[in-house]
Design a protein around this motif. Structure first.
Motif, short mmCIF file in Angstrom:
data_model
loop_
_atom_site.label_atom_id
_atom_site.label_comp_id
_atom_site.label_asym_id
_atom_site.label_seq_id
_atom_site.Cartn_x
_atom_site.Cartn_y
_atom_site.Cartn_z
N MET A 98 -2.27 18.46 5.26
CA MET A 98 -1.69 17.22 4.77
C MET A 98 -2.70 16.09 4.93
SD MET A 98 1.98 15.66 5.69
CE MET A 98 1.82 14.27 6.75
N LYS A 99 -2.95 15.36 3.86
CA LYS A 99 -3.92 14.27 3.87
C LYS A 99 -3.23 12.97 4.27
CE LYS A 99 -7.51 12.29 1.03
NZ LYS A 99 -8.16 12.29 -0.27
N LYS A 100 -3.79 12.29 5.25
CA LYS A 100 -3.21 11.05 5.75
C LYS A 100 -3.69 9.88 4.88
CE LYS A 100 -2.88 8.16 9.80
NZ LYS A 100 -3.33 7.90 11.16
N GLU A 101 -2.76 9.09 4.40
CA GLU A 101 -3.08 7.91 3.59
C GLU A 101 -3.31 6.71 4.51
OE1 GLU A 101 -3.17 7.36 0.14
OE2 GLU A 101 -3.08 9.53 -0.14
N VAL A 102 -4.35 5.96 4.24
CA VAL A 102 -4.66 4.75 4.99
C VAL A 102 -4.57 3.58 4.02
CG1 VAL A 102 -6.40 3.53 6.34
CG2 VAL A 102 -6.19 6.01 6.53
N ASN A 103 -3.85 2.53 4.41
CA ASN A 103 -3.74 1.35 3.56
C ASN A 103 -5.11 0.72 3.37
OD1 ASN A 103 -0.96 1.60 3.34
ND2 ASN A 103 -0.59 0.33 5.14
N LEU A 104 -5.36 0.18 2.18
CA LEU A 104 -6.66 -0.42 1.88
C LEU A 104 -7.00 -1.56 2.82
CD1 LEU A 104 -6.66 -0.41 -2.03
CD2 LEU A 104 -7.69 1.24 -0.47
N GLU A 105 -6.00 -2.34 3.23
CA GLU A 105 -6.27 -3.48 4.11
C GLU A 105 -6.65 -3.04 5.52
OE1 GLU A 105 -1.77 -2.95 3.96
OE2 GLU A 105 -3.30 -3.26 2.44
N ASN A 106 -6.46 -1.78 5.84
CA ASN A 106 -6.83 -1.25 7.16
C ASN A 106 -8.16 -0.49 7.13
OD1 ASN A 106 -4.47 -2.23 8.31
ND2 ASN A 106 -3.34 -0.40 7.81
N LYS A 107 -8.74 -0.33 5.96
CA LYS A 107 -10.00 0.41 5.84
C LYS A 107 -11.18 -0.54 6.01
CE LYS A 107 -10.40 3.89 3.07
NZ LYS A 107 -10.50 4.68 1.82
N PHE A 108 -12.22 -0.07 6.67
CA PHE A 108 -13.43 -0.86 6.85
C PHE A 108 -14.32 -0.76 5.61
CE2 PHE A 108 -17.89 -1.10 8.29
CZ PHE A 108 -17.88 -2.42 8.72
N LEU A 109 -14.46 0.44 5.06
CA LEU A 109 -15.28 0.68 3.89
C LEU A 109 -14.40 1.09 2.71
CD1 LEU A 109 -18.11 2.77 5.57
CD2 LEU A 109 -18.23 0.37 4.88
N LEU A 110 -14.72 0.56 1.54
CA LEU A 110 -13.97 0.88 0.33
C LEU A 110 -14.89 1.44 -0.73
CD1 LEU A 110 -11.92 -2.45 -0.02
CD2 LEU A 110 -11.11 -0.31 0.97
N THR A 111 -14.38 2.35 -1.54
CA THR A 111 -15.11 2.77 -2.73
C THR A 111 -14.98 1.65 -3.75
OG1 THR A 111 -13.19 3.82 -3.74
CG2 THR A 111 -14.56 5.21 -2.28
N ASP A 164 -13.69 1.89 -6.67
CA ASP A 164 -12.35 2.00 -7.24
C ASP A 164 -11.32 1.34 -6.32
OD1 ASP A 164 -10.30 3.02 -9.08
OD2 ASP A 164 -9.82 4.42 -7.46
N GLU A 165 -11.39 1.62 -5.03
CA GLU A 165 -10.46 1.02 -4.07
C GLU A 165 -10.65 -0.49 -4.00
OE1 GLU A 165 -10.02 4.70 -0.87
OE2 GLU A 165 -11.66 3.25 -0.63
N ALA A 166 -11.90 -0.94 -3.98
CA ALA A 166 -12.17 -2.38 -3.91
C ALA A 166 -11.66 -3.10 -5.16
CB ALA A 166 -13.67 -2.62 -3.75
N SER A 167 -11.77 -2.45 -6.30
CA SER A 167 -11.26 -3.03 -7.53
C SER A 167 -9.76 -3.27 -7.44
CB SER A 167 -11.59 -2.09 -8.70
OG SER A 167 -11.01 -2.55 -9.89
N LYS A 168 -9.04 -2.32 -6.92
CA LYS A 168 -7.59 -2.46 -6.75
C LYS A 168 -7.25 -3.51 -5.69
CE LYS A 168 -6.79 2.27 -8.16
NZ LYS A 168 -6.59 3.64 -7.71
N TYR A 169 -7.99 -3.50 -4.58
CA TYR A 169 -7.72 -4.40 -3.46
C TYR A 169 -7.98 -5.86 -3.84
CZ TYR A 169 -7.90 -6.42 1.22
OH TYR A 169 -7.67 -7.20 2.32
N PHE A 170 -9.13 -6.12 -4.48
CA PHE A 170 -9.52 -7.50 -4.78
C PHE A 170 -9.04 -7.98 -6.14
CE2 PHE A 170 -12.83 -6.32 -1.65
CZ PHE A 170 -12.60 -7.32 -0.73
N GLY A 171 -8.59 -7.07 -7.00
CA GLY A 171 -8.17 -7.46 -8.34
C GLY A 171 -9.35 -7.83 -9.23
N ILE A 172 -10.49 -7.22 -8.97
CA ILE A 172 -11.71 -7.45 -9.74
C ILE A 172 -12.06 -6.12 -10.40
CG2 ILE A 172 -14.17 -8.04 -9.61
CD1 ILE A 172 -13.52 -9.58 -7.05
N GLY A 173 -12.52 -6.17 -11.63
CA GLY A 173 -12.87 -4.94 -12.33
C GLY A 173 -13.97 -4.16 -11.61
#
Length: 66
Positions: free
Chosen positions: A1-14, A16-25
């Protein structure tokens, strides 16, 4: 089972993740990373580029335009 981590709790983002988190393309973020030589908000894991979430937040808070 893969554990999901909220984006606001992650230190490093891909990009794709940063695009969703910041609302920037994703392409805009990649272009921003290419503007500077060795930006301090990018971390390389081999040839994979990851975004330091907190540092990019600081940069965006100081910016008027991107």
């Amino acid at each position: 089972m893969k554990k999901e981590v909220n984006l606001e709790n992650k230190f490093l983002l891909t990009f794709d993740e940063a695009s969703k988190y910041f609302g920037i393309g994703e392409n805009k973020l990649r272009n921003m990373a290419s503007y500077e030589d060795n930006p301090d908000w990018i971390l390389y894991n081999g040839c994979r580029r990851l975004i330091k979430r907190v540092r990019l937040e600081e940069i965006l808070m100081e910016s008027e335009t991107i």
